[in-house]
Design an enzyme around this catalytic site. Structure first.
Site, PDB file in Angstrom:
ATOM      1  N   CYS A  49       1.311  -1.367  -0.011  1.00  0.00           N
ATOM      2  CA  CYS A  49      -0.446   0.310  -0.136  1.00  0.00           C
ATOM      3  C   CYS A  49       0.521   1.116  -0.192  1.00  0.00           C
ATOM      4  O   CYS A  49       0.329   2.473  -0.348  1.00  0.00           O
ATOM      5  CB  CYS A  49      -0.663  -0.136   1.435  1.00  0.00           C
ATOM      6  SG  CYS A  49       0.720  -0.334   2.736  1.00  0.00           S
ATOM      7  N   HIS A 478      -1.174   0.709   7.434  1.00  0.00           N
ATOM      8  CA  HIS A 478      -1.463   0.689   6.591  1.00  0.00           C
ATOM      9  C   HIS A 478      -1.648   2.106   5.779  1.00  0.00           C
ATOM     10  O   HIS A 478      -1.656   2.673   6.547  1.00  0.00           O
ATOM     11  CB  HIS A 478      -3.354   0.153   6.612  1.00  0.00           C
ATOM     12  CG  HIS A 478      -3.611   0.557   4.997  1.00  0.00           C
ATOM     13  ND1 HIS A 478      -3.029  -0.555   4.285  1.00  0.00           N
ATOM     14  CD2 HIS A 478      -4.798   1.325   4.281  1.00  0.00           C
ATOM     15  CE1 HIS A 478      -4.022   0.341   2.766  1.00  0.00           C
ATOM     16  NE2 HIS A 478      -5.059   1.050   3.092  1.00  0.00           N
TER      17      HIS A 478
END
Length: 932
Positions: A49, A478
């Site tokens: 990510c 994330h």
């Protein structure tokens, strides 16, 4: 050209993957087709990510996009390049070119960055280039791009990077001046991403000021000794200015890194004039002025603090409050002096029921309050316990008990008035002094804040282009990005495959920090010139024009990928058509029966509209609700035996109708309790409590008497049923809005379904069957929320569902984590299954709605549990790898669509059965009644 052809062939073979890997097991074409020219997302292929966040931010810079898409290396350089790193950098640049071309011209909703990422991962697997953190990844990425462009630049000397477009776009210089061990020094350094500390600062300007001024030094200037900190001054700012926020620090006591979650604000536009070398002299003067103002501010704050915390010891109070207490004491003396005989003098010592002047303000206040609220006798006991002197008001010639501390023995009325006047004046003067201090402090703070608002220092603006956000802890998390879209004049959120429109308010909430575990770790600003160019290009050019301007091999690459997309779509449609099988009549009937308990928008809505054309065995919702209460209807008919014999069937129906209506009306008016909910007993109680239209209520009650299931009884029931059916036929569309009528019955059907799911979930929780309980509670919560939007009595207690949903989640998370860390293959698989099928989908549902603080705390507890396993020495590498694959899904709650299987439908035998079970559960589970 041969290299491009080879790469196209490789990409074609690489694209042969299972569609379910990208689109899920049950995709729809809208889930993987691009909508017009909307920006595309990027597939997360496992802890990637960060790459998506960085690349998307760079791609949206027109200058950078043109540099990448127009990259080419002379054939002579390709033939003479012998170094492994040089070949790797060229290969990476070519893969990035292909990726950018697809991002520009693909018809897919998201692209696959696997090829470029494989090169990055291979490099970081080597011993000399070990991965450290995401910042290292980003630095390495920019280094590779810089080296790749350097190969394409015809530099006169190998080390000259002044013509390198990457250096020109992203790199600047700063000058450091200082004194070290009595020796002055000055040096110029180059920077790309400028690092800034977050701890101890409130906003970006404070961070920059702290980074530009460090330590103390003494320097002779114009025969005067002037003290400055070590200073840094930007001598050249790049068009793209990137700040790297250091939100991670190493905890020595714990021996591991920790994330800094403190709040740090940053503006949409920052003026860099105050940090430029060209403004050094002006800024030094302003810094000295700020230093002087802060010193003055500290003195004023100390003075104000003395007023606000007057006294000594643990009991302190504002000085005006203390004087007010003294004034109240003097007022009592003045009253006593006024009531004494003429010429008498009054004792100044406090009586037993009065506060002493030397008492603390809190003691004075408590004594005066006690005097007003308690009897004299009780107060005397209380005062003697506090050690107060017991001296009553008396004439001066009466003997008085000597005080424990020096004080005038008596005081006249005139003296009391004088003291009171002085105290009032002192109090007013002190209050004015405090107001003046506060005003001075406010003026100084405003002067400090506006010190750099000089128009001369607002000539070099930089606009915020992108914010890279990290959610999680230091060892896992994330990443996503907010990027300002110049053509659309709005913020977009790039979260792996998802690209959605956002707002400055959402960006602030996710990026400033301090609220949850999400905060910005990188800020990308662009100069005013770059910002204007991006706006102009966005207004004048379209994506199709950019695609047309690409080299032929890249246009061919896009066409091939779009052709493969159409082939995959055709294959998918064929697979779906093969899966469609004719549905057997028995299964259709079963689905129709189950659908009667579904909510609005589901199969029940479709079934309700088909009520007028019922097939054998099918039943409309009003008929279902009449069937549920047939025993109550039969009892109402039984009570009309006399009316039926005396006046006939219509009179009996009328009496039964009114008697039943009255009974249900009174039942609806009863105060509900946690163990008793009358809405479960009858549909009309629900309607009456929610102010349903009169026509809806009356038609529903009439359908209750027209139910064909009443015909099993004696002839009286059959006769009343026939008359009720005849009256139903007489009701026309002008009398009752049938759409509204159906909607009310659909709502009640959904209410019963929610109640059944809640009841079942609580019973399963009580029996420690947490997996089954969670499914019921999650669906109960979602459906109940839709009901409560229409009114507070439309659904059940939402906090009750949330409480036990949260309890189930925490219990299941403990179970899944214990199974995972056991290391046994079967147990690990079971733990992962619980996580993927229940915990993660449920967490996504919770976070993507209005989340409460209790739920947010529970989510953080669950995430931290899994993050704590990272890097554990007792966990083998394979398990760590699996953990790395799980964490992005656990930490990211917006990048993919999560589907939670609906639990089996459960239908109670009767309303009384449902009510009794509900009462039993509510009484047996601790805390359930309290929440309700």
């Amino acid at each position: 050209d041969r290299a491009q052809e080879a790469r196209c062939a490789e990409n074609k073979s690489r694209s042969k993957r299972k569609r379910c890997e990208v689109w899920g097991e049950d995709p729809k074409q809208d889930d993987w087709r691009r909508a017009g020219d909307w920006p595309v997302g990027m597939r997360n292929i496992g802890n990637t990510c960060w790459f998506s966040a960085v690349i998307q931010s760079l791609f949206q810079l027109p200058q950078f996009r043109r540099l990448v898409l127009g990259y080419s290396v002379p054939q002579s350089v390709l033939e003479t390049c012998r170094s492994r790193t040089g070949k790797r950098n060229i290969a990476f640049m070519q893969e990035l070119q292909c990726l950018f071309a697809l991002m520009l011209g693909t018809r897919r909703k998201f692209v696959d960055p696997s090829a470029a990422l494989e090169l990055l991962r291979d490099a970081f697997k080597s011993a000399e280039e070990q991965q450290q953190d995401v910042s290292e990844f980003t630095h390495k990425l920019l280094d590779w791009l810089e080296d790749a462009f350097q190969l394409a630049v015809n530099a006169s000397t190998p080390g000259d990077k002044s013509e390198n477009p990457m250096v020109q776009l992203f790199y600047g210089t700063f000058l450091t001046e200082g004194v070290h061990e009595g020796n002055t020094f000055s040096k110029i350094e180059t920077f790309g991403q400028y690092p800034l500390q977050v701890n101890g600062y409130r906003n970006l300007d404070e961070c920059l000021e702290g980074a530009m001024v460090e330590g103390e030094m003494e320097e002779e200037m114009d025969t005067q000794s002037v003290q400055y900190g070590q200073e840094r001054w930007f001598t050249k700012l790049p068009p793209v200015l990137t700040f790297e926020l250091s939100r991670f620090e190493f905890n020595q006591s714990l021996g591991q890194p920790e994330k800094i979650h403190t709040r740090l604000e940053f503006p949409r536009t920052i003026y860099m004039d105050r940090y430029l070398y060209s403004n050094k002299e002006l800024i030094r003067v302003k810094r000295e002025e700020i230093k002087r103002l802060k010193e003055k501010l500290m003195v004023l704050q100390q003075k104000l603090e003395k007023y606000l915390r007057y006294g000594s010891g643990p009991v302190r109070c504002p000085l005006p409050d203390m004087l007010q207490g003294v004034l109240e004491f003097v007022a009592t003396k003045a009253t006593a002096a006024a009531s004494a005989p003429r010429g008498a003098r009054t004792a100044v010592l406090p009586a037993q029921d009065e506060p002493h002047l030397l008492d603390s303000p809190s003691q004075q206040h408590s004594v005066l309050e006690a005097k007003s609220t308690r009897g004299t006798e009780d107060f005397l006991d209380s005062s003697s316990q506090h050690g107060q002197l017991s001296v009553s008001l008396q004439p001066s010639d009466a003997p008085a008990q000597m005080p424990g501390c020096p004080a005038p023995p008596v005081v006249s009325e005139e003296e009391v008035d004088l003291v009171r006047t002085c105290l009032q004046r002192w109090r007013s003067e002190i209050q004015q002094d405090m107001e003046d201090l506060k005003a001075s402090i406010a003026r100084i703070n405003l002067s400090i804040e506006q010190m750099y608002c000089d128009p001369l220092l607002q000539q070099v603006p930089y606009r915020l282009h992108a914010v890279l956000v990290h959610e999680g802890q230091a060892n896992a998390g994330h990443y996503w990005a907010y990027v300002y879209d110049q053509p659309r004049k709005s913020w977009l959120k790039y979260n792996d495959i998802s690209v959605t429109e956002s707002s400055w308010e959402e960006l602030q909430r996710d990026s400033f920090g301090g609220l949850r575990n999400a905060s910005a770790y990188c800020l990308m600003y662009i100069s005013e010139k770059v910002s204007h160019l991006a706006a102009e290009e966005g207004a004048e050019s379209e994506a199709e024009e950019e695609v047309e301007a690409l080299p032929p091999e890249l246009k061919h690459y896009i066409e091939e990928d779009n052709w493969r997309l159409e082939q995959e779509a055709e294959e998918w449609e064929e697979e779906q058509s093969c899966k469609m099988m004719p549905m057997e009549p028995s299964l259709t009937l079963q689905l129709r029966e189950l659908s009667s308990e579904s909510g609005p928008g589901g199969s029940a809505a479709h079934f309700a509209h088909a009520a007028d054309t019922e097939e054998p065995g099918a039943r409309s919702l009003p008929a279902e609700h009449a069937l549920m209460v047939k025993e109550q209807t039969a009892q109402a008919i039984a009570n009309t035996a006399d009316a039926y014999t005396r006046s006939g069937v219509e009179a009996a129906l009328c009496e039964a109708f009114h008697e039943e209506y009255s009974r249900l009306y009174l039942l609806a008016k009863e105060a509900p309790t946690p163990q008793h909910d009358a809405r479960l007993q009858h549909v009309l109680v629900y309607f009456l409590q929610n102010d349903a239209p009169k026509q809806v209520v009356e038609r529903t009650l009439l359908e209750q008497f027209a139910d064909k299931n009443l015909s099993y009884d004696e002839s009286r029931s059959i006769s009343i049923m026939k008359v009720a059916r005849a009256k139903l036929q007489e009701i026309g569309p002008d009398d009752v809005d049938m759409e509204e009528y159906r909607r009310w019955h659909e709502d009640y059907s959904l209410f019963r379904k929610v109640s059944v799911y809640l009841l079942t979930g609580l019973e399963l929780y009580q029996n420690e069957k947490y997996q089954e309980a969670l499914s019921y509670l999650v669906y109960a919560y979602q459906s109940n929320g839709a009901l409560l939007l229409q009114g507070p009595r439309r659904g059940v207690s939402q906090p009750l569902i949330a409480l036990f949903r949260r309890k189930c989640l925490l219990k299941l998370n403990e179970v899944a984590a214990s199974l995972f860390v056991s290391g046994e293959e079967a147990r690990v698989a079971e733990g992962v299954s619980i996580l993927n099928e229940l915990i993660i989908p449920c967490m996504h549902l919770i976070i993507n709605n209005d989340i409460s603080k209790d739920d947010l705390d529970a989510v953080e507890v669950m995430r931290n549990r899994w993050c704590s396993y990272l890097g554990r020495e007792d966990m083998d590498a394979a398990l760590q790898l699996k953990l790395g694959e799980l964490l992005p899904r656990l930490l990211d709650c917006s990048a993919e669509v999560m589907v939670l299987k609906e639990p089996p439908t459960i239908r109670p035998n009767s309303p009384y059965d449902l009510c009794s079970r509900f009462a039993a559960v509510m009484e047996s589970i601790p805390g359930a009644v309290a929440v309700t």
